[in-house]
Design an enzyme around this catalytic site. Structure first.
Site, short mmCIF file in Angstrom:
data_model
loop_
_atom_site.label_atom_id
_atom_site.label_comp_id
_atom_site.label_asym_id
_atom_site.label_seq_id
_atom_site.Cartn_x
_atom_site.Cartn_y
_atom_site.Cartn_z
CB CYS A 178 5.69 15.83 -13.43
SG CYS A 178 6.40 16.53 -11.95
CG ASN A 226 -5.65 -10.05 13.94
OD1 ASN A 226 -4.82 -9.25 13.52
ND2 ASN A 226 -6.94 -9.79 13.92
CB CYS A 235 4.64 15.79 -8.63
SG CYS A 235 3.37 16.59 -9.66
CG HIS A 263 -2.08 -1.01 1.04
ND1 HIS A 263 -2.92 -1.38 2.06
CD2 HIS A 263 -2.49 -1.72 -0.04
CE1 HIS A 263 -3.80 -2.27 1.61
NE2 HIS A 263 -3.55 -2.50 0.35
CB CYS A 300 4.98 20.07 -13.18
SG CYS A 300 3.92 19.49 -11.83
P1 OAD Z 1 -7.47 -3.22 10.10
O1 OAD Z 1 -7.63 -2.07 11.02
O2 OAD Z 1 -8.58 -3.52 9.16
O3 OAD Z 1 -7.20 -4.53 10.96
C1 OAD Z 1 -6.23 -4.56 11.97
C2 OAD Z 1 -6.36 -5.86 12.74
O4 OAD Z 1 -5.30 -5.91 13.66
C3 OAD Z 1 -7.67 -5.98 13.53
O5 OAD Z 1 -8.25 -7.25 13.28
C4 OAD Z 1 -7.21 -5.84 14.99
O6 OAD Z 1 -7.95 -6.66 15.88
C5 OAD Z 1 -5.78 -6.33 14.92
N1 OAD Z 1 -4.87 -5.76 15.94
C6 OAD Z 1 -4.85 -4.51 16.46
N2 OAD Z 1 -3.84 -4.35 17.33
C7 OAD Z 1 -3.19 -5.53 17.36
C8 OAD Z 1 -2.06 -6.02 18.07
N3 OAD Z 1 -1.36 -5.25 18.95
N4 OAD Z 1 -1.65 -7.28 17.83
C9 OAD Z 1 -2.35 -8.08 16.98
N5 OAD Z 1 -3.42 -7.69 16.30
C10 OAD Z 1 -3.84 -6.43 16.47
O7 OAD Z 1 -6.07 -3.01 9.32
P2 OAD Z 1 -5.56 -3.70 7.97
O8 OAD Z 1 -6.09 -5.07 7.85
O9 OAD Z 1 -4.11 -3.50 7.91
O10 OAD Z 1 -5.43 0.61 3.27
O11 OAD Z 1 -6.27 -2.78 6.90
C11 OAD Z 1 -5.99 -2.99 5.56
C12 OAD Z 1 -6.01 -1.69 4.80
O12 OAD Z 1 -7.24 -0.99 5.08
C13 OAD Z 1 -4.95 -0.70 5.20
O13 OAD Z 1 -3.70 -0.94 4.61
C14 OAD Z 1 -5.54 0.60 4.71
C15 OAD Z 1 -6.96 0.43 5.15
O14 OAD Z 1 -7.91 1.08 4.36
C16 OAD Z 1 -5.20 1.74 2.61
O15 OAD Z 1 -5.13 2.83 3.17
C17 OAD Z 1 -5.04 1.57 1.14
#
Ligand code: OAD
Length: 250
Positions: free
Chosen positions: A139, A218, A136, A128, A157
């Protein structure tokens, strides 16, 4: 269905994971925002998560960039400023140590924080992007973080179009990083998935590509259809610290 190890029986689960790692020839790691919460970066979908407070499409999309650049810039400037004093936690350092010792081959991450590299990991696929890099939008000229924070125009630019190199809603993932991650995960015989809700495509498809075992670390169970072999529920940093101890004692 994988047995869930948590609380008092977490040690038993950690021991099973350490055994998997000793047997595996090619272990890879996939991380999400839960990997960074112990470094004080909020995740997105937990109770205090960023997207619980705001709609990502209103602040972090390519449409917002194009239609409301100042809102876009304010949102990312705040996120960047909050990263100023953030440091990797012990879990990040354990993963860096594992890579140096050849115990894991790479990390594919959804995180834009750069904490894996700051901890010392070398082979990191930033699926990501990276919020500390600025370019930019038109450009592609590179700029400094300070240029973005100071609301400067592109030095090449002259447009008001500086942005962090993160994947916005409505944009494709960086192709190279994706292909390298996919290749490594296809080669793997063990994937350890850490701190992600697995709600976001296409990254949430990656765990399915391994030909080997799947393990989830998790805070909560997020498995809908992934068929994990093992699940450890708890804090990533604490589990990883303990994992290294157990691994080294075998
Ligand atoms: P999420 O916030 O969707 O999920 C994070 C997970 O980590 C949850 O299931 C929590 O329970 C768990 N969690 C939190 N703290 C923890 C800890 N200390 N140890 C273990 N687990 C823990 O985040 P992502 O799955 O990374 O994308 O989200 C994916 C994408 O959604 C991100 O990269 C972002 C967002 O929109 C973009 O911005 C493109």
């Amino acid at each position: 269905m994988a047995k869930i190890y948590t609380g008092e029986n977490i040690k038993e689960g950690i021991r099973i994971l350490a055994d998997f790692m000793k047997e595996a020839k090619y272990t890879v790691v996939l991380t999400g925002a839960g990997m960074d919460t112990e470094s004080n970066i909020p995740d997105f979908r937990s109770q205090d998560g960023l997207w619980r407070k705001m709609d990502p499409r209103l602040v972090a999309s390519i449409d917002t960039f194009e239609e409301n650049y100042s809102l876009f810039r304010d949102f990312y400037s705040e996120r960047i400023k909050r990263l100023k004093d953030v440091k990797p936690h012990e879990g990040h350092y354990v993963l860096a140590d594992f890579e140096k010792r050849g115990i894991i081959k790479c990390i594919a991450t959804q995180n834009v924080s750069d904490l894996h590299r700051m901890a010392g990991n070398d082979k990191v696929y930033e699926l990501h992007g990276n919020i500390r890099k600025i370019r930019c939008n038109y450009c592609n000229h590179k700029a400094e973080l300070e240029d973005f924070l100071n609301r400067e125009k592109c030095a090449n630019c002259g447009r008001d179009a500086l942005r962090p190199e993160v994947v916005l809603f409505g944009e494709a993932l960086p192709m190279d990083e994706w292909l390298w991650a996919e290749e490594d995960i296809r080669k793997s015989d063990l994937i350890i998935v850490i701190g992600t809700s697995l709600e976001v495509a296409p990254v949430n498809q990656l765990p399915m590509l391994t030909r080997g075992k799947r393990v989830l670390i998790n805070m909560e169970d997020v498995d809908i259809y992934y068929d994990f072999d093992l699940k450890l529920m708890g804090k990533a940093g604490e589990i990883l610290r303990e994992l290294r101890e157990v691994y080294d004692s075998l």
